[in-house]
Write a protein that holds these residues in place. Structure first.
Motif, PDB file in Angstrom:
ATOM      1  N   SER A 111      11.832  12.044   0.704  1.00  0.00           N
ATOM      2  CA  SER A 111      12.142  11.009   1.688  1.00  0.00           C
ATOM      3  C   SER A 111      11.444  11.289   3.010  1.00  0.00           C
ATOM      4  O   SER A 111      10.963  10.368   3.680  1.00  0.00           O
ATOM      5  N   GLU A 112      11.404  12.561   3.368  1.00  0.00           N
ATOM      6  CA  GLU A 112      10.735  12.931   4.614  1.00  0.00           C
ATOM      7  C   GLU A 112       9.232  12.634   4.544  1.00  0.00           C
ATOM      8  O   GLU A 112       8.633  12.181   5.527  1.00  0.00           O
ATOM      9  N   LEU A 113       8.646  12.866   3.373  1.00  0.00           N
ATOM     10  CA  LEU A 113       7.217  12.600   3.222  1.00  0.00           C
ATOM     11  C   LEU A 113       6.914  11.105   3.300  1.00  0.00           C
ATOM     12  O   LEU A 113       5.898  10.697   3.875  1.00  0.00           O
ATOM     13  N   VAL A 114       7.800  10.284   2.728  1.00  0.00           N
ATOM     14  CA  VAL A 114       7.607   8.835   2.805  1.00  0.00           C
ATOM     15  C   VAL A 114       7.666   8.376   4.257  1.00  0.00           C
ATOM     16  O   VAL A 114       6.840   7.574   4.717  1.00  0.00           O
ATOM     17  N   SER A 115       8.654   8.906   5.003  1.00  0.00           N
ATOM     18  CA  SER A 115       8.752   8.570   6.430  1.00  0.00           C
ATOM     19  C   SER A 115       7.543   9.108   7.193  1.00  0.00           C
ATOM     20  O   SER A 115       7.058   8.476   8.142  1.00  0.00           O
ATOM     21  N   TYR A 116       7.052  10.254   6.755  1.00  0.00           N
ATOM     22  CA  TYR A 116       5.891  10.868   7.388  1.00  0.00           C
ATOM     23  C   TYR A 116       4.670   9.962   7.271  1.00  0.00           C
ATOM     24  O   TYR A 116       3.902   9.795   8.235  1.00  0.00           O
ATOM     25  N   GLU A 167       4.688   6.736   6.992  1.00  0.00           N
ATOM     26  CA  GLU A 167       4.856   5.582   7.868  1.00  0.00           C
ATOM     27  C   GLU A 167       4.362   5.906   9.281  1.00  0.00           C
ATOM     28  O   GLU A 167       3.732   5.073   9.943  1.00  0.00           O
ATOM     29  N   LYS A 168       4.648   7.129   9.742  1.00  0.00           N
ATOM     30  CA  LYS A 168       4.181   7.541  11.069  1.00  0.00           C
ATOM     31  C   LYS A 168       2.661   7.729  11.073  1.00  0.00           C
ATOM     32  O   LYS A 168       2.008   7.484  12.091  1.00  0.00           O
ATOM     33  N   ILE A 169       2.115   8.162   9.941  1.00  0.00           N
ATOM     34  CA  ILE A 169       0.675   8.376   9.853  1.00  0.00           C
ATOM     35  C   ILE A 169      -0.071   7.064  10.097  1.00  0.00           C
ATOM     36  O   ILE A 169      -1.071   7.007  10.825  1.00  0.00           O
ATOM     37  N   THR A 220      -3.973   3.754  16.473  1.00  0.00           N
ATOM     38  CA  THR A 220      -4.497   4.111  17.790  1.00  0.00           C
ATOM     39  C   THR A 220      -6.001   4.299  17.770  1.00  0.00           C
ATOM     40  O   THR A 220      -6.651   4.204  18.803  1.00  0.00           O
ATOM     41  N   GLY A 221      -6.558   4.581  16.592  1.00  0.00           N
ATOM     42  CA  GLY A 221      -7.996   4.760  16.477  1.00  0.00           C
ATOM     43  C   GLY A 221      -8.420   6.198  16.665  1.00  0.00           C
ATOM     44  O   GLY A 221      -7.972   6.873  17.591  1.00  0.00           O
ATOM     45  N   LEU A 222      -9.284   6.674  15.769  1.00  0.00           N
ATOM     46  CA  LEU A 222      -9.774   8.045  15.831  1.00  0.00           C
ATOM     47  C   LEU A 222     -11.281   8.036  15.657  1.00  0.00           C
ATOM     48  O   LEU A 222     -11.847   7.119  15.048  1.00  0.00           O
ATOM     49  N   SER A 223     -11.914   9.074  16.180  1.00  0.00           N
ATOM     50  CA  SER A 223     -13.356   9.203  15.969  1.00  0.00           C
ATOM     51  C   SER A 223     -13.619   9.570  14.514  1.00  0.00           C
ATOM     52  O   SER A 223     -12.706   9.939  13.769  1.00  0.00           O
ATOM     53  N   LYS A 224     -14.875   9.515  14.106  1.00  0.00           N
ATOM     54  CA  LYS A 224     -15.214   9.791  12.711  1.00  0.00           C
ATOM     55  C   LYS A 224     -14.861  11.216  12.323  1.00  0.00           C
ATOM     56  O   LYS A 224     -14.278  11.458  11.248  1.00  0.00           O
ATOM     57  N   ASP A 225     -15.196  12.181  13.180  1.00  0.00           N
ATOM     58  CA  ASP A 225     -14.885  13.581  12.883  1.00  0.00           C
ATOM     59  C   ASP A 225     -13.384  13.812  12.875  1.00  0.00           C
ATOM     60  O   ASP A 225     -12.855  14.520  12.010  1.00  0.00           O
ATOM     61  N   GLU A 226     -12.693  13.234  13.838  1.00  0.00           N
ATOM     62  CA  GLU A 226     -11.246  13.383  13.887  1.00  0.00           C
ATOM     63  C   GLU A 226     -10.580  12.769  12.667  1.00  0.00           C
ATOM     64  O   GLU A 226      -9.593  13.300  12.146  1.00  0.00           O
ATOM     65  N   THR A 227     -11.126  11.664  12.199  1.00  0.00           N
ATOM     66  CA  THR A 227     -10.541  10.985  11.044  1.00  0.00           C
ATOM     67  C   THR A 227     -10.623  11.852   9.800  1.00  0.00           C
ATOM     68  O   THR A 227      -9.645  11.960   9.040  1.00  0.00           O
ATOM     69  N   GLU A 228     -11.759  12.481   9.553  1.00  0.00           N
ATOM     70  CA  GLU A 228     -11.921  13.308   8.357  1.00  0.00           C
ATOM     71  C   GLU A 228     -10.958  14.492   8.368  1.00  0.00           C
ATOM     72  O   GLU A 228     -10.332  14.804   7.352  1.00  0.00           O
ATOM     73  N   ILE A 229     -10.842  15.144   9.508  1.00  0.00           N
ATOM     74  CA  ILE A 229      -9.911  16.280   9.609  1.00  0.00           C
ATOM     75  C   ILE A 229      -8.477  15.809   9.459  1.00  0.00           C
ATOM     76  O   ILE A 229      -7.668  16.419   8.745  1.00  0.00           O
ATOM     77  N   PHE A 230      -8.167  14.715  10.110  1.00  0.00           N
ATOM     78  CA  PHE A 230      -6.808  14.169  10.065  1.00  0.00           C
ATOM     79  C   PHE A 230      -6.409  13.784   8.644  1.00  0.00           C
ATOM     80  O   PHE A 230      -5.315  14.126   8.173  1.00  0.00           O
ATOM     81  N   LYS A 265       4.832  11.544  -7.355  1.00  0.00           N
ATOM     82  CA  LYS A 265       6.021  10.846  -6.854  1.00  0.00           C
ATOM     83  C   LYS A 265       5.681   9.942  -5.669  1.00  0.00           C
ATOM     84  O   LYS A 265       6.168   8.816  -5.579  1.00  0.00           O
ATOM     85  N   LEU A 266       4.844  10.425  -4.773  1.00  0.00           N
ATOM     86  CA  LEU A 266       4.456   9.604  -3.633  1.00  0.00           C
ATOM     87  C   LEU A 266       3.555   8.453  -4.067  1.00  0.00           C
ATOM     88  O   LEU A 266       3.637   7.351  -3.515  1.00  0.00           O
ATOM     89  N   SER A 267       2.720   8.703  -5.059  1.00  0.00           N
ATOM     90  CA  SER A 267       1.849   7.643  -5.563  1.00  0.00           C
ATOM     91  C   SER A 267       2.634   6.569  -6.304  1.00  0.00           C
ATOM     92  O   SER A 267       2.170   5.433  -6.435  1.00  0.00           O
ATOM     93  N   SER A 268       3.819   6.936  -6.784  1.00  0.00           N
ATOM     94  CA  SER A 268       4.657   5.977  -7.500  1.00  0.00           C
ATOM     95  C   SER A 268       5.532   5.168  -6.552  1.00  0.00           C
ATOM     96  O   SER A 268       6.207   4.231  -6.986  1.00  0.00           O
ATOM     97  N   HIS A 269       5.541   5.546  -5.279  1.00  0.00           N
ATOM     98  CA  HIS A 269       6.333   4.827  -4.286  1.00  0.00           C
ATOM     99  C   HIS A 269       5.496   3.677  -3.726  1.00  0.00           C
ATOM    100  O   HIS A 269       4.309   3.827  -3.448  1.00  0.00           O
ATOM    101  N   ARG A 270       6.135   2.549  -3.507  1.00  0.00           N
ATOM    102  CA  ARG A 270       5.387   1.352  -3.144  1.00  0.00           C
ATOM    103  C   ARG A 270       4.613   1.522  -1.834  1.00  0.00           C
ATOM    104  O   ARG A 270       3.418   1.240  -1.766  1.00  0.00           O
ATOM    105  N   PHE A 271       5.276   1.990  -0.791  1.00  0.00           N
ATOM    106  CA  PHE A 271       4.632   2.068   0.513  1.00  0.00           C
ATOM    107  C   PHE A 271       3.663   3.243   0.595  1.00  0.00           C
ATOM    108  O   PHE A 271       2.514   3.092   1.022  1.00  0.00           O
ATOM    109  N   SER A 272       4.116   4.403   0.168  1.00  0.00           N
ATOM    110  CA  SER A 272       3.266   5.591   0.296  1.00  0.00           C
ATOM    111  C   SER A 272       2.028   5.497  -0.585  1.00  0.00           C
ATOM    112  O   SER A 272       0.980   6.055  -0.259  1.00  0.00           O
TER     113      SER A 272
END
Length: 692
Positions: free
Chosen positions: A131-136, A138-140, A146-156, A170-177
């Motif tokens: 559940s925490e990962l699913v909520s995580y 959503e925050k991602i 907000t937008g990230l640079s190309k290098d920041e995006t790859e690391i992120f 399990k996360l791949s089987s969840h609709r939103f995640s």
């Protein structure tokens, strides 16, 4: 019937996108699944199967959870590329039983992966973490906005996906995640991340092939795998070990393992609508062709993913085209072809193949297999087509037509069979199954589409002559049924094969009653545009009529159509130029290489009396702008002189003013040499862009 809503009401070329929509199971389906009272696969097929003459295709209703037809044991599985053949798949059982996880096999090419996804009963702390990962996630997505640079995006992206270790399935089987994971995987350039998910998915094949959400990730991983093995031959020939060589070997092994699972459980996969999508992607991966030509995804599904990206990422710097772009391999490993051969053999041995051919999902699998076999194994493709024809086309209705030709889903398989066949086999199929039932097919709401596709893909001139001669006798019936698309297909075949053009013109003019006397032939275009058999006070224009005239203008000798256009009244030409669909006829007239320059000059002069009405209209102004780009310098000068005479009137209208600027009338009046220089530069620029 309740399950009739699953399918399109009209005949379209894609799987019903409602089946592809990501949707959580209803509570009722969950209760049935948990109670263990689910019917077996065979009982479901007998209960919900439909015969060939049923209006709707064979499918399960939405209330049935089809994942029960593919049951794994609760034990874990040992996996490595070397022991693919050791997995115990029971062919005579509806369940897929796997060997227990062997600790000694942990050090395989998939690394030390702890299979947390396959635990039957999860402890409370693991459920909490999920559940925490699913909520995580959503925050991602909020962070990505907000937008990230190309290098920041790859690391992120790499850091985020690494957090899913142990919960990939399990996360791949969840609709939103699953939406979020699919988006991030498409952005990631790190092979280690892809291998992390592939390792997890290799241990849960049943789930990733039958879950409505996880199947999207599985298809993406297959696309990523093919993207990474484009240079497989040269990389594997290297003597030195390298990270690239290890990755290529891994991706090939993963594709092979998933393909073996599909082959061993081919029948069961065809009975599941979500598994069918995975099977199609596996076939495309084995054939090394992930292009749009073999993709069966519906437009609605593609738009759904696009809307999700726009909603949660906005105008961020994410570039998701890398692993979703089309890729076609020059060659594939030899053992890939072995899997394709096994699939084709298995398909021909299935009892009740008709039920699969008439089902919207499994029919798409057959179409994809035919397309790939034609490219990689033509001989096997020929055997598959012959076997399908024998098994599927044998049952006929009262009119002597094979019932498969009048079924909506099966008709697409028939079209693909004829397209994948060589000249000899096309001749056999036509003589054996189409000749005697042609008259009934061209007037059938589904059968006429099959005949259209046959003309689109016929390869032999001799066969096309037989087909055209046979169909030409029933042009009148085609007109009365308003299936005008058949005329367009025949005209297209005449252009492609450079034959039977005069015979086609004779047939179409005879059916429109303007062949004799010759004075009536000047009415040809007016009647073709609306498929009218008599004179009308106002020209009637339809899309199919416009397309047919455009196709005829590409004939080697379109003299009858050219004379008919030049004899049209100025009011009729003005109406044609302002019409949204009819205006393309004028563009085709000027762009045709078989229409003489003198005829094009006459057309420009014929537009002079109605130039104001055309230029003042929005569609008319656009038509003249497109025509302008097709003219020679001499023809542009003639048209510019006409526009100069009406300049004052056109300046008072927005559309006319735009046209005057487009044609550079200001420079034409002040300095004609500079005007010619500008027009030449613009023409050269357009030609350069076309070549590029």
């Amino acid at each position: 019937m309740g399950d009739q809503d699953l399918f399109f009401e009209d005949r379209k070329g894609k799987i019903n996108s409602k089946q592809r929509k990501r949707k959580l199971k209803s509570q009722e389906a969950k209760d049935v699944c948990n109670s263990g009272e689910m019917e077996t696969t065979e009982e479901l097929r007998k209960k919900h199967s439909k015969s060939l003459y049923h209006k709707g295709p064979n499918s399960y209703p939405r209330s049935v959870d089809k994942r029960n037809s593919l049951e794994y044991s609760k034990d874990n599985e040992s996996y490595s590329p070397q022991n693919r053949g050791n997995l115990d798949y029971r062919k005579n059982s509806n369940s897929f039983q796997r060997k227990k996880y062997n600790k000694n096999d942990r050090d395989n090419n998939y690394g030390n992966y702890s299979n947390k996804n396959s635990d039957a009963s999860e402890p409370p702390e693991k459920d909490k973490k999920l559940s925490e990962l699913v909520s995580y996630y959503e925050k991602i997505l909020q962070t990505l906005k907000t937008g990230l640079s190309k290098d920041e995006t790859e690391i992120f992206v790499s850091n985020v996906l690494q957090e899913t270790e142990g919960y990939e399935v399990k996360l791949s089987s969840h609709r939103f995640s699953s939406h979020c994971i699919e988006l991030l995987l498409a952005v990631s350039n790190d092979p280690a991340i892809s291998r992390q998910f592939m390792a997890a998915f290799a241990l849960e094949k049943e789930e990733i092939c039958t879950n409505a959400n996880a199947t999207h990730i599985t298809e993406l991983l297959l696309n990523i795998a093919v993207q990474n093995i484009q240079n497989w031959s040269s990389v594997l020939e290297q003597n030195e070990e390298s990270a690239e060589k290890e990755n290529v070997s891994y991706f090939i092994s993963w594709i092979s393992d998933l393909a073996e699972f599909v082959v061993e459980n081919f029948c069961s996969c065809l009975q599941n609508q979500y598994a069918c999508h995975v099977v199609c992607s596996v076939i495309r991966a084995l054939g090394g062709d992930m292009s749009s030509a073999t993709d069966s995804i519906s437009k609605r599904s593609a738009e759904h993913k696009k809307e999700f990206r726009q909603q949660y990422t906005g105008d961020s710097t994410l570039e998701v085209k890398q692993h979703t772009a089309s890729v076609v391999l020059e060659s594939t490993p030899k053992f890939f072809c072995k899997f394709l051969k096994k699939m084709s053999k298995t398909l021909l041995t299935i009892e009740g193949i008709v039920d699969y051919v008439t089902d919207s999902s499994s029919a798409t699998v057959i179409e994809t297999l035919l397309c790939i076999l034609k490219k990689r194994i033509p001989k096997r493709c020929k055997k598959l087509i012959s076997g399908l024809a024998t098994n599927v086309f044998s049952e006929r209705n009262d009119n002597g037509i094979p019932k498969a030709f009048t079924h909506r889903n099966c008709s697409f398989v028939v079209e693909k069979m004829f397209e994948a066949a060589d000249e000899e086999l096309q001749q056999h199929l036509w003589n054996e199954y189409f000749t005697d039932s042609l008259e009934s097919l061209v007037t059938h709401s589904v059968g006429n589409f099959i005949i259209q596709r046959l003309f689109d893909v016929v390869e032999s001139k001799a066969l096309f002559e037989l087909m055209n001669e046979k169909v030409g006798t029933v042009f009148g019936k085609i007109l009365s049924c308003r299936y005008y698309g058949l005329f367009i297909s025949i005209a297209g075949a005449c252009n492609r094969l450079k034959t039977q053009q005069a015979q086609f013109m004779k047939n179409i003019m005879h059916s429109l009653q303007c062949l004799e006397p010759e004075e009536k032939q000047i009415q040809l275009v007016s009647r073709l545009l609306g498929f009218q058999v008599s004179d009308q006070p106002k020209i009637s224009i339809c899309l199919q009529g416009s397309l047919l005239v455009q196709a005829i203008l590409k004939f080697q000798k379109p003299i009858k159509v050219v004379n008919s256009v030049l004899n049209m009244k100025p009011q009729e030409l003005g109406h044609l130029a302002r019409h949204m669909q009819g205006c393309h006829v004028l563009n085709a007239f000027l762009s045709s290489s078989t229409v003489g320059e003198k005829s094009k000059d006459k057309l420009i002069q014929s537009l002079k009396p109605c130039i104001i009405d055309i230029a003042s209209d929005r569609n008319g102004s656009l038509t003249l702008s497109r025509m302008w780009m097709l003219l020679t310098m001499k023809q542009k000068s003639s048209m510019a002189q006409i526009l100069v005479q009406e300049e004052k009137t056109l300046n008072g209208n927005n559309n006319g003013n735009v046209l005057l600027k487009k044609c550079g009338i200001f420079y034409f009046k002040k300095n004609i040499e500079k005007w010619r220089e500008i027009q030449n530069n613009l023409s050269q620029s357009r030609n350069f862009n076309k070549r590029m």
